[in-house]
Motif scaffolding. Structure first.
Motif, PDB file in Angstrom:
ATOM      1  N   LYS A 113       0.841  -1.187   0.000  1.00  0.00           N
ATOM      2  CA  LYS A 113       0.000   0.000   0.000  1.00  0.00           C
ATOM      3  C   LYS A 113       0.881   1.243   0.000  1.00  0.00           C
ATOM      4  O   LYS A 113       1.948   1.234   0.614  1.00  0.00           O
ATOM      5  CB  LYS A 113      -0.916  -0.001   1.227  1.00  0.00           C
ATOM      6  N   PRO A 114       0.445   2.309  -0.684  1.00  0.00           N
ATOM      7  CA  PRO A 114       1.277   3.520  -0.736  1.00  0.00           C
ATOM      8  C   PRO A 114       1.419   4.161   0.641  1.00  0.00           C
ATOM      9  O   PRO A 114       0.434   4.522   1.274  1.00  0.00           O
ATOM     10  CB  PRO A 114       0.516   4.426  -1.710  1.00  0.00           C
ATOM     11  N   ASN A 115       2.647   4.260   1.112  1.00  0.00           N
ATOM     12  CA  ASN A 115       2.932   4.948   2.366  1.00  0.00           C
ATOM     13  C   ASN A 115       4.411   5.312   2.401  1.00  0.00           C
ATOM     14  O   ASN A 115       5.227   4.703   1.719  1.00  0.00           O
ATOM     15  CB  ASN A 115       2.579   4.070   3.583  1.00  0.00           C
ATOM     16  N   GLY A 116       4.744   6.314   3.194  1.00  0.00           N
ATOM     17  CA  GLY A 116       6.138   6.721   3.354  1.00  0.00           C
ATOM     18  C   GLY A 116       6.831   6.962   2.032  1.00  0.00           C
ATOM     19  O   GLY A 116       6.278   7.599   1.124  1.00  0.00           O
ATOM     20  N   PRO A 117       8.051   6.431   1.875  1.00  0.00           N
ATOM     21  CA  PRO A 117       8.818   6.641   0.646  1.00  0.00           C
ATOM     22  C   PRO A 117       8.127   6.175  -0.627  1.00  0.00           C
ATOM     23  O   PRO A 117       8.421   6.677  -1.707  1.00  0.00           O
ATOM     24  CB  PRO A 117      10.104   5.846   0.895  1.00  0.00           C
ATOM     25  N   LEU A 118       7.195   5.220  -0.497  1.00  0.00           N
ATOM     26  CA  LEU A 118       6.459   4.782  -1.684  1.00  0.00           C
ATOM     27  C   LEU A 118       5.637   5.920  -2.282  1.00  0.00           C
ATOM     28  O   LEU A 118       5.331   5.910  -3.476  1.00  0.00           O
ATOM     29  CB  LEU A 118       5.536   3.612  -1.330  1.00  0.00           C
ATOM     30  N   THR A 119       5.281   6.904  -1.470  1.00  0.00           N
ATOM     31  CA  THR A 119       4.465   8.017  -1.953  1.00  0.00           C
ATOM     32  C   THR A 119       5.295   9.164  -2.515  1.00  0.00           C
ATOM     33  O   THR A 119       4.791   9.951  -3.311  1.00  0.00           O
ATOM     34  CB  THR A 119       3.566   8.557  -0.829  1.00  0.00           C
ATOM     35  N   TYR A 120       6.573   9.275  -2.080  1.00  0.00           N
ATOM     36  CA  TYR A 120       7.366  10.414  -2.555  1.00  0.00           C
ATOM     37  C   TYR A 120       8.657  10.019  -3.277  1.00  0.00           C
ATOM     38  O   TYR A 120       9.474  10.869  -3.590  1.00  0.00           O
ATOM     39  CB  TYR A 120       7.688  11.375  -1.410  1.00  0.00           C
ATOM     40  N   HIS A 121       8.819   8.727  -3.556  1.00  0.00           N
ATOM     41  CA  HIS A 121      10.004   8.270  -4.283  1.00  0.00           C
ATOM     42  C   HIS A 121      10.208   9.067  -5.575  1.00  0.00           C
ATOM     43  O   HIS A 121      11.314   9.529  -5.855  1.00  0.00           O
ATOM     44  CB  HIS A 121       9.869   6.777  -4.604  1.00  0.00           C
ATOM     45  N   ALA A 122       9.150   9.209  -6.363  1.00  0.00           N
ATOM     46  CA  ALA A 122       9.263   9.875  -7.670  1.00  0.00           C
ATOM     47  C   ALA A 122       9.752  11.311  -7.547  1.00  0.00           C
ATOM     48  O   ALA A 122      10.460  11.810  -8.436  1.00  0.00           O
ATOM     49  CB  ALA A 122       7.917   9.838  -8.393  1.00  0.00           C
ATOM     50  N   GLU A 123       9.416  11.993  -6.457  1.00  0.00           N
ATOM     51  CA  GLU A 123       9.830  13.378  -6.265  1.00  0.00           C
ATOM     52  C   GLU A 123      11.250  13.486  -5.731  1.00  0.00           C
ATOM     53  O   GLU A 123      11.946  14.466  -6.030  1.00  0.00           O
ATOM     54  CB  GLU A 123       8.871  14.062  -5.284  1.00  0.00           C
ATOM     55  N   LYS A 124      11.695  12.501  -4.959  1.00  0.00           N
ATOM     56  CA  LYS A 124      12.981  12.592  -4.267  1.00  0.00           C
ATOM     57  C   LYS A 124      14.140  11.939  -5.014  1.00  0.00           C
ATOM     58  O   LYS A 124      15.302  12.226  -4.729  1.00  0.00           O
ATOM     59  CB  LYS A 124      12.860  11.937  -2.880  1.00  0.00           C
ATOM     60  N   ARG A 125      13.834  11.045  -5.967  1.00  0.00           N
ATOM     61  CA  ARG A 125      14.879  10.197  -6.543  1.00  0.00           C
ATOM     62  C   ARG A 125      15.929  10.973  -7.330  1.00  0.00           C
ATOM     63  O   ARG A 125      17.084  10.551  -7.420  1.00  0.00           O
ATOM     64  CB  ARG A 125      14.255   9.138  -7.453  1.00  0.00           C
ATOM     65  N   ARG A 126      15.574  12.106  -7.904  1.00  0.00           N
ATOM     66  CA  ARG A 126      16.490  12.888  -8.742  1.00  0.00           C
ATOM     67  C   ARG A 126      16.807  14.201  -8.038  1.00  0.00           C
ATOM     68  O   ARG A 126      15.974  15.078  -7.932  1.00  0.00           O
ATOM     69  CB  ARG A 126      15.848  13.163 -10.105  1.00  0.00           C
ATOM     70  N   ASN A 127      18.047  14.329  -7.557  1.00  0.00           N
ATOM     71  CA  ASN A 127      18.466  15.534  -6.843  1.00  0.00           C
ATOM     72  C   ASN A 127      19.747  16.053  -7.489  1.00  0.00           C
ATOM     73  O   ASN A 127      20.857  15.659  -7.117  1.00  0.00           O
ATOM     74  CB  ASN A 127      18.672  15.234  -5.362  1.00  0.00           C
ATOM     75  N   ILE A 128      19.585  16.902  -8.476  1.00  0.00           N
ATOM     76  CA  ILE A 128      20.719  17.422  -9.238  1.00  0.00           C
ATOM     77  C   ILE A 128      21.667  18.216  -8.347  1.00  0.00           C
ATOM     78  O   ILE A 128      22.896  18.132  -8.481  1.00  0.00           O
ATOM     79  CB  ILE A 128      20.227  18.283 -10.415  1.00  0.00           C
ATOM     80  N   GLU A 129      21.124  18.980  -7.422  1.00  0.00           N
ATOM     81  CA  GLU A 129      21.965  19.791  -6.532  1.00  0.00           C
ATOM     82  C   GLU A 129      22.914  18.915  -5.717  1.00  0.00           C
ATOM     83  O   GLU A 129      24.108  19.218  -5.583  1.00  0.00           O
ATOM     84  CB  GLU A 129      21.087  20.620  -5.596  1.00  0.00           C
ATOM     85  N   VAL A 130      22.397  17.830  -5.177  1.00  0.00           N
ATOM     86  CA  VAL A 130      23.230  16.928  -4.397  1.00  0.00           C
ATOM     87  C   VAL A 130      24.255  16.218  -5.273  1.00  0.00           C
ATOM     88  O   VAL A 130      25.433  16.091  -4.904  1.00  0.00           O
ATOM     89  CB  VAL A 130      22.359  15.902  -3.639  1.00  0.00           C
ATOM     90  N   LEU A 131      23.843  15.762  -6.442  1.00  0.00           N
ATOM     91  CA  LEU A 131      24.788  15.111  -7.358  1.00  0.00           C
ATOM     92  C   LEU A 131      25.926  16.054  -7.731  1.00  0.00           C
ATOM     93  O   LEU A 131      27.093  15.645  -7.795  1.00  0.00           O
ATOM     94  CB  LEU A 131      24.060  14.639  -8.619  1.00  0.00           C
ATOM     95  N   GLN A 132      25.613  17.329  -7.936  1.00  0.00           N
ATOM     96  CA  GLN A 132      26.649  18.299  -8.265  1.00  0.00           C
ATOM     97  C   GLN A 132      27.606  18.501  -7.090  1.00  0.00           C
ATOM     98  O   GLN A 132      28.818  18.686  -7.276  1.00  0.00           O
ATOM     99  CB  GLN A 132      26.027  19.635  -8.672  1.00  0.00           C
ATOM    100  N   LYS A 133      27.079  18.453  -5.873  1.00  0.00           N
ATOM    101  CA  LYS A 133      27.937  18.563  -4.687  1.00  0.00           C
ATOM    102  C   LYS A 133      28.953  17.431  -4.646  1.00  0.00           C
ATOM    103  O   LYS A 133      30.128  17.643  -4.319  1.00  0.00           O
ATOM    104  CB  LYS A 133      27.090  18.563  -3.412  1.00  0.00           C
ATOM    105  N   TYR A 134      28.503  16.223  -4.966  1.00  0.00           N
ATOM    106  CA  TYR A 134      29.429  15.089  -5.000  1.00  0.00           C
ATOM    107  C   TYR A 134      30.508  15.297  -6.059  1.00  0.00           C
ATOM    108  O   TYR A 134      31.697  15.068  -5.802  1.00  0.00           O
ATOM    109  CB  TYR A 134      28.675  13.794  -5.282  1.00  0.00           C
ATOM    110  N   ILE A 135      30.105  15.710  -7.243  1.00  0.00           N
ATOM    111  CA  ILE A 135      31.068  15.928  -8.326  1.00  0.00           C
ATOM    112  C   ILE A 135      32.067  17.007  -7.938  1.00  0.00           C
ATOM    113  O   ILE A 135      33.288  16.842  -8.105  1.00  0.00           O
ATOM    114  CB  ILE A 135      30.334  16.289  -9.626  1.00  0.00           C
TER     115      ILE A 135
END
Length: 285
Positions: free
Chosen positions: A177-199
């Motif tokens: 059933k949709p709950n917790g991360p299952l409900t917001y995975h699509a919004e959180k999975r791509r974080n360009i700002e964080v990826l750029q910090k790693y680079i």
């Protein structure tokens, strides 16, 4: 004393307990020695110990080319983290110390290890400074924490593509059933700002980086280019890895050739899953 929450594997594969006494059972690898190989990425084949932390802020559920589904291959560290261990940093350090043997490489993995970055920072600092180990961290690239990053040698970052998004059909297939991360995975999975910090951090510090994309559909390379790489600066094509989707040898057969061709045509690197070839689809290897 603060504790780190680990998945049921904890520190693995090991043959001795924290008191340096032999364990009664052999590791899941079937071998009578501590350690396994890193199965993925640039260090594939390197003898390693793993520390698997519990808990994840994403819930990956992919579609294979034949229309079947394949969720996270370590659900016990994300979807079903009820069999978790809570160990002190000292106990984890001692387990590594007694089992490291001739190995020089420890992999911090999950789940998403950066969720526990405050406690992990102290542990990784000790592993680095007292045991002089090479440390890799496997992360989904949604959280950057410099307190941990300063101790890491290789950042294995696996940004998640749209194919990983939970859907009503996928949830129904797994009885979820949709709950917790299952409900917001699509919004959180791509974080360009964080990826750029790693680079940027790796470019400034001389540390190693790999962006390891799990690929399961013929057009995934378009999303990698347009939704990720086009928005990132100063990345190296040699650091882009494509790993075929699949948690079992049978599933990997449906994606491996497609992904190899995709890697070749784009000048990226193909990343096999050697541990599945050697040990199959099971925990603790």
């Amino acid at each position: 004393m603060s504790k780190i929450v680990l998945a049921n594997e904890g520190v693995f594969p090991i043959t001795k307990d924290k008191h340096d006494n032999p364990l009664k059972s052999i590791p899941a690898t079937g071998m009578k020695t501590s350690g396994t190989i890193q199965g993925e990425g640039k260090l594939a084949g390197v003898p390693s110990l793993f520390i698997r932390l519990a808990g994840c802020n994403l819930r990956c559920m992919w579609s294979l080319p034949d229309g079947s589904f394949c969720r996270c291959d370590t659900p016990y560290a994300s979807f079903e983290a009820e069999q978790e261990l809570q160990l002190s940093q000292e106990d984890i350090f001692t387990l590594v110390q007694h089992n490291i043997g001739n190995l020089n490489h420890v992999v911090l993995t999950g789940g998403e290890p950066m969720l526990q970055h405050r406690h992990l920072a102290m542990l990784s600092g000790r592993l680095k400074e007292e045991l002089q180990l090479h440390l890799s961290i496997e992360t989904n690239g949604t959280i950057f924490a410099e307190d941990v990053a300063q101790h890491i040698d290789l950042f294995s970052i696996s940004p998640k593509l749209k194919n990983s998004n939970p859907s009503a059909q996928k949830l129904a297939a797994y009885g979820l059933k949709p709950n917790g991360p299952l409900t917001y995975h699509a919004e959180k999975r791509r974080n360009i700002e964080v990826l750029q910090k790693y680079i940027d951090f790796c470019n400034a510090s001389g540390k190693e980086l790999q962006l390891k994309f799990v690929v399961g559909q013929p057009n995934d390379y378009i999303e990698i280019k347009e939704e990720f790489l086009a928005h990132l600066n100063n990345w190296n094509p040699a650091d882009i890895l494509l790993m075929p989707l699949g948690a079992t040898p049978e599933e990997l057969k449906t994606t491996s050739v497609m992904v190899a061709e995709m890697a070749i045509s784009n000048g990226w690197r193909y990343a096999p899953r050697l541990h599945i070839d050697l040990f199959g689809s099971k925990a603790g290897v």
